[in-house]
Write a protein that holds these residues in place. Sequence first.
Motif, mmCIF file in Angstrom:
data_model
loop_
_atom_site.group_PDB
_atom_site.id
_atom_site.type_symbol
_atom_site.label_atom_id
_atom_site.label_comp_id
_atom_site.label_asym_id
_atom_site.label_seq_id
_atom_site.Cartn_x
_atom_site.Cartn_y
_atom_site.Cartn_z
ATOM 1 N N PRO A 19 0.822 -1.214 0.000
ATOM 2 C CA PRO A 19 0.000 0.000 0.000
ATOM 3 C C PRO A 19 0.858 1.266 0.000
ATOM 4 O O PRO A 19 1.728 1.442 0.835
ATOM 5 C CB PRO A 19 -0.808 -0.123 1.292
ATOM 6 N N THR A 20 0.603 2.105 -0.999
ATOM 7 C CA THR A 20 1.374 3.314 -1.220
ATOM 8 C C THR A 20 0.421 4.472 -1.462
ATOM 9 O O THR A 20 -0.418 4.395 -2.356
ATOM 10 C CB THR A 20 2.289 3.134 -2.457
ATOM 11 N N ALA A 21 0.524 5.537 -0.672
ATOM 12 C CA ALA A 21 -0.340 6.709 -0.816
ATOM 13 C C ALA A 21 0.358 7.749 -1.684
ATOM 14 O O ALA A 21 1.480 8.164 -1.397
ATOM 15 C CB ALA A 21 -0.682 7.286 0.544
ATOM 16 N N LEU A 22 -0.316 8.149 -2.758
ATOM 17 C CA LEU A 22 0.221 9.131 -3.711
ATOM 18 C C LEU A 22 -0.931 9.970 -4.253
ATOM 19 O O LEU A 22 -2.092 9.559 -4.183
ATOM 20 C CB LEU A 22 0.887 8.410 -4.895
ATOM 21 N N PRO A 23 -0.626 11.139 -4.853
ATOM 22 C CA PRO A 23 -1.679 11.864 -5.565
ATOM 23 C C PRO A 23 -2.269 10.959 -6.648
ATOM 24 O O PRO A 23 -1.580 10.070 -7.163
ATOM 25 C CB PRO A 23 -0.945 13.062 -6.167
ATOM 26 N N PRO A 24 -3.548 11.158 -7.016
ATOM 27 C CA PRO A 24 -4.239 10.220 -7.920
ATOM 28 C C PRO A 24 -3.487 9.841 -9.193
ATOM 29 O O PRO A 24 -3.346 8.664 -9.494
ATOM 30 C CB PRO A 24 -5.554 10.947 -8.222
ATOM 31 N N VAL A 25 -2.993 10.797 -9.953
ATOM 32 C CA VAL A 25 -2.318 10.456 -11.215
ATOM 33 C C VAL A 25 -1.055 9.642 -10.942
ATOM 34 O O VAL A 25 -0.791 8.631 -11.599
ATOM 35 C CB VAL A 25 -2.000 11.732 -12.037
ATOM 36 N N ALA A 26 -0.280 10.052 -9.945
ATOM 37 C CA ALA A 26 0.936 9.316 -9.602
ATOM 38 C C ALA A 26 0.609 7.916 -9.099
ATOM 39 O O ALA A 26 1.326 6.952 -9.391
ATOM 40 C CB ALA A 26 1.740 10.079 -8.551
ATOM 41 N N ALA A 27 -0.490 7.774 -8.363
ATOM 42 C CA ALA A 27 -0.903 6.461 -7.845
ATOM 43 C C ALA A 27 -1.228 5.514 -8.995
ATOM 44 O O ALA A 27 -0.792 4.354 -9.010
ATOM 45 C CB ALA A 27 -2.103 6.613 -6.910
ATOM 46 N N LEU A 28 -1.986 5.998 -9.969
ATOM 47 C CA LEU A 28 -2.339 5.145 -11.112
ATOM 48 C C LEU A 28 -1.110 4.816 -11.950
ATOM 49 O O LEU A 28 -0.970 3.687 -12.446
ATOM 50 C CB LEU A 28 -3.409 5.821 -11.958
ATOM 51 N N THR A 29 -0.209 5.760 -12.092
ATOM 52 C CA THR A 29 1.034 5.511 -12.822
ATOM 53 C C THR A 29 1.853 4.435 -12.124
ATOM 54 O O THR A 29 2.422 3.556 -12.776
ATOM 55 C CB THR A 29 1.857 6.813 -12.949
ATOM 56 N N GLU A 30 1.898 4.487 -10.788
ATOM 57 C CA GLU A 30 2.634 3.476 -10.014
ATOM 58 C C GLU A 30 2.051 2.081 -10.251
ATOM 59 O O GLU A 30 2.781 1.106 -10.413
ATOM 60 C CB GLU A 30 2.608 3.842 -8.526
ATOM 61 N N VAL A 31 0.729 1.982 -10.279
ATOM 62 C CA VAL A 31 0.084 0.689 -10.563
ATOM 63 C C VAL A 31 0.479 0.220 -11.960
ATOM 64 O O VAL A 31 0.873 -0.933 -12.150
ATOM 65 C CB VAL A 31 -1.453 0.783 -10.435
ATOM 66 N N TRP A 32 0.372 1.102 -12.942
ATOM 67 C CA TRP A 32 0.679 0.731 -14.315
ATOM 68 C C TRP A 32 2.139 0.280 -14.450
ATOM 69 O O TRP A 32 2.433 -0.724 -15.100
ATOM 70 C CB TRP A 32 0.375 1.874 -15.271
ATOM 71 N N GLN A 33 3.063 0.989 -13.816
ATOM 72 C CA GLN A 33 4.470 0.599 -13.868
ATOM 73 C C GLN A 33 4.680 -0.778 -13.241
ATOM 74 O O GLN A 33 5.546 -1.537 -13.681
ATOM 75 C CB GLN A 33 5.347 1.639 -13.142
ATOM 76 N N THR A 34 3.874 -1.119 -12.246
ATOM 77 C CA THR A 34 3.996 -2.407 -11.564
ATOM 78 C C THR A 34 3.445 -3.554 -12.399
ATOM 79 O O THR A 34 4.013 -4.642 -12.417
ATOM 80 C CB THR A 34 3.270 -2.363 -10.197
ATOM 81 N N VAL A 35 2.339 -3.321 -13.122
ATOM 82 C CA VAL A 35 1.665 -4.440 -13.805
ATOM 83 C C VAL A 35 1.954 -4.553 -15.296
ATOM 84 O O VAL A 35 1.715 -5.608 -15.881
ATOM 85 C CB VAL A 35 0.125 -4.381 -13.612
ATOM 86 N N ARG A 36 2.461 -3.522 -15.913
ATOM 87 C CA ARG A 36 2.536 -3.538 -17.380
ATOM 88 C C ARG A 36 3.436 -4.623 -17.943
ATOM 89 O O ARG A 36 3.235 -5.073 -19.058
ATOM 90 C CB ARG A 36 2.946 -2.180 -17.923
ATOM 91 N N GLY A 37 4.418 -5.081 -17.207
ATOM 92 C CA GLY A 37 5.310 -6.116 -17.711
ATOM 93 C C GLY A 37 4.881 -7.532 -17.362
ATOM 94 O O GLY A 37 5.552 -8.497 -17.745
ATOM 95 N N LEU A 38 3.759 -7.669 -16.660
ATOM 96 C CA LEU A 38 3.293 -9.015 -16.273
ATOM 97 C C LEU A 38 2.682 -9.750 -17.453
ATOM 98 O O LEU A 38 2.241 -9.135 -18.425
ATOM 99 C CB LEU A 38 2.252 -8.894 -15.147
ATOM 100 N N ASP A 39 2.609 -11.058 -17.365
ATOM 101 C CA ASP A 39 2.003 -11.904 -18.394
ATOM 102 C C ASP A 39 0.486 -11.851 -18.225
ATOM 103 O O ASP A 39 -0.122 -12.739 -17.643
ATOM 104 C CB ASP A 39 2.539 -13.332 -18.257
ATOM 105 N N LEU A 40 -0.131 -10.787 -18.751
ATOM 106 C CA LEU A 40 -1.539 -10.494 -18.496
ATOM 107 C C LEU A 40 -2.498 -11.062 -19.535
ATOM 108 O O LEU A 40 -3.672 -11.251 -19.239
ATOM 109 C CB LEU A 40 -1.743 -8.977 -18.449
ATOM 110 N N GLY A 41 -2.068 -11.246 -20.722
ATOM 111 C CA GLY A 41 -2.994 -11.569 -21.804
ATOM 112 C C GLY A 41 -3.492 -10.263 -22.410
ATOM 113 O O GLY A 41 -3.488 -9.212 -21.764
ATOM 114 N N ASP A 42 -3.941 -10.333 -23.651
ATOM 115 C CA ASP A 42 -4.292 -9.113 -24.394
ATOM 116 C C ASP A 42 -5.449 -8.331 -23.773
ATOM 117 O O ASP A 42 -5.386 -7.107 -23.667
ATOM 118 C CB ASP A 42 -4.634 -9.462 -25.849
ATOM 119 N N GLN A 43 -6.518 -9.016 -23.372
ATOM 120 C CA GLN A 43 -7.689 -8.309 -22.837
ATOM 121 C C GLN A 43 -7.383 -7.637 -21.498
ATOM 122 O O GLN A 43 -7.742 -6.486 -21.279
ATOM 123 C CB GLN A 43 -8.873 -9.249 -22.708
ATOM 124 N N GLN A 44 -6.742 -8.372 -20.594
ATOM 125 C CA GLN A 44 -6.400 -7.769 -19.302
ATOM 126 C C GLN A 44 -5.433 -6.607 -19.486
ATOM 127 O O GLN A 44 -5.561 -5.572 -18.842
ATOM 128 C CB GLN A 44 -5.778 -8.799 -18.355
#
Length: 164
Positions: A19-44
């Motif tokens: 859990p990390t508290a950040l301003p909204p845009v920075a928070a969403l960017t942090e999530v994206w940086q964390t998940v974008r390299g995962l083996d998600l499949g095209d739809q996810q």
Amino acid sequence: MASTSDEDWTVSVGDLLPPTALPPVAALTEVWQTVRGLDLGDQQHAALKLLFGTGATEMVEAALDGGTLDFPVQLPETRMTIRVRRGDGRTARQRHAARYRVVQEPRQGRNPGLWVVMDSKTGGPVREKELVLRWGIEASAQSWISREVARGDYRGKAGHAQAS
């Protein structure tokens, strides 16, 4: 377009992002940086990029029903949840307790250095009737904090002590 809220959002991604508290845009960017390299499949991948990777907060803001959005993610070998919450994720009681910290005053002559409770809201030591509260042992100062937090719980507000 950015969120209209001035408060931080707390985000987490399973065991990958605590859990990390950040301003909204920075928070969403942090999530994206964390998940974008995962083996998600095209739809996810497309859904997560739309929610977290565009720099826009409107969709997540709209989905924060009750202040929390849980987004499950299925990976080939595991499942995890992306969580977005309004605020810092702490309760009012936790915020009240975090306001105080115990510090030891410097030794002066025979005085071994008494303990005081500093109030971050005012930047000074807590006082009662204009006198700085001091204790001979750290545990007593910690006990004061516990009592003050409990008093705030009972009264539904943040205690009564005054700081200098």
